[in-house]
Design an enzyme around this catalytic site. Structure first.
Site, PDB file in Angstrom:
ATOM      1  N   GLN A  90      36.817  32.873  40.703  1.00 19.24           N
ATOM      2  CA  GLN A  90      37.510  31.590  40.916  1.00 19.24           C
ATOM      3  C   GLN A  90      36.554  30.501  41.376  1.00 19.24           C
ATOM      4  OE1 GLN A  90      40.711  30.633  40.307  1.00 19.24           O
ATOM      5  NE2 GLN A  90      41.151  32.626  39.423  1.00 19.24           N
ATOM      6  N   HIS A 112      36.318  32.490  31.060  1.00 21.17           N
ATOM      7  CA  HIS A 112      37.584  31.813  30.738  1.00 21.17           C
ATOM      8  C   HIS A 112      38.228  31.129  31.952  1.00 21.17           C
ATOM      9  CE1 HIS A 112      40.880  34.696  32.063  1.00 21.17           C
ATOM     10  NE2 HIS A 112      39.826  35.490  32.156  1.00 21.17           N
ATOM     11  N   CYS A 151      55.720  40.259  38.472  1.00 23.14           N
ATOM     12  CA  CYS A 151      56.842  40.687  37.630  1.00 23.14           C
ATOM     13  C   CYS A 151      56.352  41.188  36.287  1.00 23.14           C
ATOM     14  CB  CYS A 151      57.822  39.545  37.422  1.00 23.14           C
ATOM     15  SG  CYS A 151      57.123  38.203  36.486  1.00 23.14           S
TER      16      CYS A 151
HETATM   17  C1  LIG Z   1      40.672  36.302  36.639  1.00 27.55           C
HETATM   18  C2  LIG Z   1      40.055  37.034  37.761  1.00 27.55           C
HETATM   19  C3  LIG Z   1      39.408  38.269  37.576  1.00 27.55           C
HETATM   20  C4  LIG Z   1      39.407  38.970  36.252  1.00 27.55           C
HETATM   21  O1  LIG Z   1      38.587  38.330  35.304  1.00 27.55           O
HETATM   22  P1  LIG Z   1      38.747  38.717  33.755  1.00 27.55           P
HETATM   23  O2  LIG Z   1      37.649  37.982  33.082  1.00 27.55           O
HETATM   24  O3  LIG Z   1      40.093  38.207  33.351  1.00 27.55           O
HETATM   25  O4  LIG Z   1      38.610  40.187  33.647  1.00 27.55           O
HETATM   26  C5  LIG Z   1      38.817  38.870  38.656  1.00 27.55           C
HETATM   27  N1  LIG Z   1      38.827  38.292  39.870  1.00 27.55           N
HETATM   28  C6  LIG Z   1      39.415  37.108  40.096  1.00 27.55           C
HETATM   29  C7  LIG Z   1      39.395  36.509  41.458  1.00 27.55           C
HETATM   30  C8  LIG Z   1      40.071  36.439  39.055  1.00 27.55           C
HETATM   31  O5  LIG Z   1      40.661  35.276  39.282  1.00 27.55           O
END
Ligand SMILES: *Cc1c(COP(=O)(O)O)cnc(C)c1O
Length: 394
Positions: A178, A200, A323
């Site tokens: 994040q 992403h 959910c």
């Molecule tokens: C989205 C997320 C992940 C997972 O990442 P992916 O690329 O979707 O496997 C791991 N940790 C945090 C804090 C995330 O927000």
């Protein structure tokens, strides 16, 4: 459509798309092939490694490309655990509000006989360096704590936690999924040994990420095969996605402060506006918060119903409750910060990007209070509270 679910995924940016299409059209060779066409791909792969490294203060050989944040988290944690085990260290420190990519990996290690201490999280979603320091033992193999939480947006004091770990000689991994592209990262200055990120979440493509592992920190390969990624991650590299990720991270880091200023102003307007709803509460504190994160609990309603009604109004948001997994358990993050089950069910997360506008915020500030009032009007739970049969929690 008003898209306010950027913590789940972001729209692919122009920079990433241009880099990816160019790569797929022209530079589609295999980086392991020795002829010039392959070597051109190898050059782009190396350049992407250099560009990613530059964004986080690392050197290119410390970057390992992965399929995303989950894989990076798994590889970092399992590597430190299994290498620690060889030295008789089977204790791991983490927290109760980590992403499931971390928590489920730790669950697996517990079944292998590891002892896992999950530090309790404060009501604002904070963890202190002192908590970490006090939890470290002689046999601690790893400390893994997230840079910023994906549900409530709280930011941990990563540099200070890293300093505590460095002083005690314990490897420190941070899930920075994040944070990357949204908050400054300098792995050297922040005493980080391993860091996972995912494209992403910063306008790059899905299914690609990177794991930083400091020189001297060993990784265990989770996928066996060829010698790609210096033998730590077999399989022909996803070059289009990798160059897309590098372009997206460069773009995000070039506009980091400007985006943070813009997005946090929108965030603060949302927080101020939604706080006006009676019997509501902000989850996480106003300080040390991701620029784009807003998360509220509204008493007397179900988060899922709220999301469906917002969807009817063209607003994409998310709720803390899991959910999607078919379970009725409320979010482990909201429980971790002390929200009772009943209240944790009625949560709403709005996560912004620099593409959101003041008009988006106006529309949300009009829609959410209406929907909350409508749902409360139908809720037996709410009626009992209004009549005094049950007490209000918020
Ligand atoms: C989205 C997320 C992940 C997972 O990442 P992916 O690329 O979707 O496997 C791991 N940790 C945090 C804090 C995330 O927000």
């Amino acid at each position: 459509m008003i898209y306010m679910d950027n913590a789940a995924t972001t729209k692919t940016g122009q920079a990433a798309m241009a880099a990816m299409t160019a790569c797929m059209a022209e530079n589609w060779g295999n980086p392991s092939s020795l002829y010039a066409h392959g070597q051109r791909a190898a050059e782009d792969l190396w350049r992407a490694r250099e560009r990613m490294a530059a964004c986080i203060g690392a050197s290119p050989k410390e970057i390992y490309f992965t399929s995303g944040g989950s894989e990076g988290d798994n590889q970092a944690i399992l590597s430190a655990a299994w290498l620690g085990e060889k030295k008789g260290k089977k204790h791991i420190i983490s927290s109760t509000f980590e992403h499931h990519a971390v928590l489920h990996t730790l669950e697996k290690l517990k079944q292998e006989g590891f002892e896992v201490d999950l530090l309790p999280v404060g009501e604002k979603g904070n963890i202190t360096p002192k908590q970490v320091s006090e939890a470290i033992r002689e046999d601690t193999a790893l400390v893994t704590l997230m840079y910023a939480n994906n549900e409530i947006g709280s930011i941990l004091p990563i540099a200070k936690i890293g300093a505590v770990c460095r002083e005690k000689g314990v490897p420190f991994h941070t899930d920075a999924v994040q944070a990357a592209g949204h908050l400054p990262i300098d792995v050297a200055a922040q005493n980080i040994d391993m860091l996972s990120l995912s494209a992403h979440k910063f306008h790059g493509p899905k299914g690609v990420g990177a794991l930083y592992a400091r020189r001297g920190i060993s990784l265990v390969s989770l996928i066996e095969g060829g010698a790609q990624e210096r033998g730590k991650r077999a399989g022909t590299e996803n070059l289009p996605a990798i160059v897309g990720m590098a372009a997206a991270l460069e773009e995000a880091c070039a506009h980091l402060e400007e985006n943070a200023r813009k997005v946090s102003a929108l965030r603060d307007r949302l927080i101020d506006g939604l706080s006006q709803i009676p019997h509501s509460a902000l989850n996480g504190g106003r300080e040390n918060r991701l620029p784009g994160n807003v998360n509220f609990c509204f008493e007397g309603i179900e988060g899922e119903s709220l999301l469906l009604l917002l969807d009817d109004k063209g607003i994409c948001a998310s709720s803390g409750s899991a959910c999607t997994s078919g379970s009725l358990d409320p979010s482990h993050v909201l429980l971790a910060i002390g929200r009772p089950h009943e209240v944790a069910h009625g949560s709403l997360r709005l996560s912004l990007s620099e593409e959101n506008t003041d008009a988006d915020v106006d529309a949300v500030l009009e829609a959410v209070p209406q929907v909350v009032e409508y749902l409360r009007g139908m809720s037996p739970l709410w009626k009992d509270k209004v009549s005094g049969k049950n007490p209000f929690v918020l």
